[in-house]
Design a protein around this motif. Structure first.
Motif, PDB file in Angstrom:
ATOM      1  N   GLU A 128       9.412  39.252 -49.687  1.00 47.18           N
ATOM      2  CA  GLU A 128      10.143  38.796 -50.514  1.00 47.18           C
ATOM      3  C   GLU A 128      11.463  39.630 -51.324  1.00 47.18           C
ATOM      4  OE1 GLU A 128      10.926  35.586 -51.267  1.00 47.18           O
ATOM      5  OE2 GLU A 128       9.355  35.203 -49.589  1.00 47.18           O
ATOM      6  N   LEU A 129      10.850  40.773 -51.721  1.00 47.03           N
ATOM      7  CA  LEU A 129      11.496  41.905 -52.220  1.00 47.03           C
ATOM      8  C   LEU A 129      12.550  42.225 -51.306  1.00 47.03           C
ATOM      9  CD1 LEU A 129      12.257  43.939 -54.483  1.00 47.03           C
ATOM     10  CD2 LEU A 129      10.412  45.547 -53.489  1.00 47.03           C
ATOM     11  N   LEU A 130      12.173  42.577 -50.075  1.00 38.82           N
ATOM     12  CA  LEU A 130      13.249  43.061 -48.775  1.00 38.82           C
ATOM     13  C   LEU A 130      14.428  41.977 -48.649  1.00 38.82           C
ATOM     14  CD1 LEU A 130      11.140  44.616 -46.117  1.00 38.82           C
ATOM     15  CD2 LEU A 130      12.494  46.001 -47.813  1.00 38.82           C
ATOM     16  N   LEU A 187      18.084  42.419 -49.268  1.00 41.03           N
ATOM     17  CA  LEU A 187      19.352  42.296 -48.204  1.00 41.03           C
ATOM     18  C   LEU A 187      20.440  41.348 -48.877  1.00 41.03           C
ATOM     19  CD1 LEU A 187      16.776  41.924 -45.040  1.00 41.03           C
ATOM     20  CD2 LEU A 187      18.517  43.729 -45.717  1.00 41.03           C
ATOM     21  N   GLN A 188      20.034  40.476 -49.556  1.00 40.99           N
ATOM     22  CA  GLN A 188      20.864  39.494 -50.342  1.00 40.99           C
ATOM     23  C   GLN A 188      22.103  40.405 -51.163  1.00 40.99           C
ATOM     24  OE1 GLN A 188      18.722  36.281 -52.229  1.00 40.99           O
ATOM     25  NE2 GLN A 188      18.520  35.418 -50.217  1.00 40.99           N
ATOM     26  N   LYS A 201       8.157  51.096 -48.875  1.00 38.90           N
ATOM     27  CA  LYS A 201       6.698  50.970 -49.437  1.00 38.90           C
ATOM     28  C   LYS A 201       5.958  51.133 -48.290  1.00 38.90           C
ATOM     29  CE  LYS A 201       7.657  48.180 -53.754  1.00 38.90           C
ATOM     30  NZ  LYS A 201       7.258  47.073 -54.715  1.00 38.90           N
ATOM     31  N   GLY A 202       4.937  52.430 -48.194  1.00 36.31           N
ATOM     32  CA  GLY A 202       4.111  52.288 -47.145  1.00 36.31           C
ATOM     33  C   GLY A 202       4.900  52.876 -46.026  1.00 36.31           C
ATOM     34  N   ALA A 216      12.698  49.279 -43.801  1.00 33.03           N
ATOM     35  CA  ALA A 216      13.121  49.320 -44.903  1.00 33.03           C
ATOM     36  C   ALA A 216      13.993  50.732 -44.719  1.00 33.03           C
ATOM     37  CB  ALA A 216      12.400  49.342 -46.015  1.00 33.03           C
ATOM     38  N   GLU A 217      13.374  51.732 -44.196  1.00 36.35           N
ATOM     39  CA  GLU A 217      14.215  53.004 -43.758  1.00 36.35           C
ATOM     40  C   GLU A 217      14.951  52.699 -42.799  1.00 36.35           C
ATOM     41  OE1 GLU A 217      10.908  55.721 -42.570  1.00 36.35           O
ATOM     42  OE2 GLU A 217      10.102  55.992 -44.562  1.00 36.35           O
TER      43      GLU A 217
END
Length: 427
Positions: free
Chosen positions: A170-172, A176-177, A191-192, A200-201
């Motif tokens: 949900e955070l991603l 992205l929005q 994260k992770g 994410a990277e």
């Protein structure tokens, strides 16, 4: 997968706990001889009452099917004169014969040797063998409850374990929005080190690539704008002077040969300035407009710097400059485009000829470093009125060429003069 394994282990333990406890309770309360006797008496009484209420006759025992279907946990066999006439088992009753010693019929409801009772029907009596197994109903309910509870625990544990991941997803989505709205400077949270972290990277690398490309495009637009501004000024001044001298030559009625020669020489000088600026401009667009990297070739370091820097320093002395030239032994191989590197050196020494003060020495040093070679040129600028303002096109071209060679090009200017430093890496 780890979350699934943990959730399955917890669900299995709960299933086995409920299953074992329930089966133990059923074995202690519902599978005893006393419980079986109570169930059998209750079942026989219910069957006798059903036969009586529905006036069931031995000639038509089909109404018993409804009772057997309703009492799903009871097995019933009816036989008369040694032959089975009805059975809840799925087999052909006509071929089943009861031995004569087991077929004795007594008064109503007495128990025979095989555990059968004599039931009274509308048209006679017959032996009925009832075998209730109601405890299996409890076993089935225990299995169902164990499975349902285990499944619910699996879902609960699994959702709890992946809650962080779903929250991260949900955070991603929200981040992205933000990027979609054009805020490319916003860094996506990493994260992770799992697939989501790698995603994410990757988004951050893509974001940085877009920002870098936009920055380069902005720098290119700014550089082109500055170039156009500088060239419009630098070209307008000599061109205006050239037009003025040509008009004087056209309008002057004097036959003074010396004056005419002066006008022609001045016109020629302005024309050469315009030619030099156009050459620099062509060179600039030739270097900056090239998309592919130039062809490189291995060259000995000493030969490269002696043939380019050394020869240019010697030519500079021939023009009346005092040159302090120092060059170290350049061992090693360098991958360079000789033509482009010579163009860099020619640009630098051409600027020295035009802008360096002859009354001050020009210092040139070629130094061997750990990773390559460093060339430093220092001079004092001319302060007389004949100095022509520079547009900086040649220096920008030099910087671009050195960048293509994975080197560097820097300029500094202070009260002590003007310094150029370039670095060329070894192969």
């Amino acid at each position: 997968m780890a979350s699934v394994a943990i959730a399955m282990a917890a669900a299995f333990l709960l299933y086995m706990g409920i299953h074992t406890t329930a089966y133990d309770w059923i074995d202690r309360t519902q599978s005893t001889q006393e419980a079986y006797a109570r169930q059998k008496v209750r079942t026989e009484e219910a069957l006798q009452q059903y036969i009586k209420d529905n006036s069931i006759a031995l000639s038509d025992l089909s109404p018993l099917d409804e009772w057997v279907e309703r009492e799903a946990y009871v097995t019933m066999v009816i036989y008369r004169s040694g032959r089975v006439i009805y059975s809840s088992y799925p087999f052909d009753v006509e071929n089943v014969i009861i031995p004569e010693e087991d077929a004795a019929e007594t008064e109503v409801m007495p128990v025979s040797d095989d555990g059968a009772y004599t039931f009274t029907f509308a048209d006679g009596t017959a032996s009925v063998l009832l075998m209730p197994f109601y405890e299996y109903r409890y076993y089935q309910w225990a299995d169902r409850i164990s499975v349902i509870c285990g499944f619910l625990l699996f879902i609960t544990v699994f959702l709890h374990l992946i809650q962080k991941k779903t929250s991260y997803i949900e955070l991603l989505k929200k981040e992205l929005q933000i990027l979609e709205g054009g805020q490319m400077e916003y860094a996506v949270s990493v994260k992770g080190s799992d697939e989501l972290g790698e995603l994410a990277e990757g988004i951050n690398r893509m974001r940085m690539s877009i920002l870098e490309r936009e920055q380069k495009e902005a720098e290119a637009r700014q550089a082109n704008q500055e170039l156009v501004t500088a060239m419009s000024h630098d070209l307008r001044s000599p061109l205006t002077s050239l037009l003025g001298y040509l008009e004087l030559l056209d309008e002057e009625e004097t036959e003074d040969a010396a004056q005419q020669k002066h006008f022609i020489a001045a016109s020629r000088k302005k024309a050469m300035q315009i030619k030099e600026m156009s050459d620099r401009l062509f060179e600039y667009f030739l270097v900056y407009g090239r998309e592919e990297k130039p062809a490189m070739e291995p060259v000995d370091g000493s030969a490269l710097f002696q043939q380019t820097v050394g020869e240019s320093a010697f030519a500079l002395e021939g023009r009346g400059f005092t040159v302090n030239f120092q060059i170290e032994e350049m061992d090693g191989i360098y991958y360079v485009s000789v033509d482009l590197f010579r163009r860099v050196v020619d640009n630098l020494f051409s600027n020295l000829t035009k802008y360096a003060a002859r009354e001050y020495p020009v210092t040139i040093a070629c130094v061997q470093t750990k990773g390559g070679a460093r060339l430093t040129i220092h001079n004092r600028k001319r302060m007389d009125g004949a100095l022509v303002e520079s547009s900086g096109i040649g220096l920008k071209t030099c910087g671009k060429i050195m960048k293509e060679h994975e080197g560097s090009f820097d300029t500094t200017e202070d009260d002590d003069g003007f310094t150029v430093t370039l670095f060329l890496p070894k192969a």
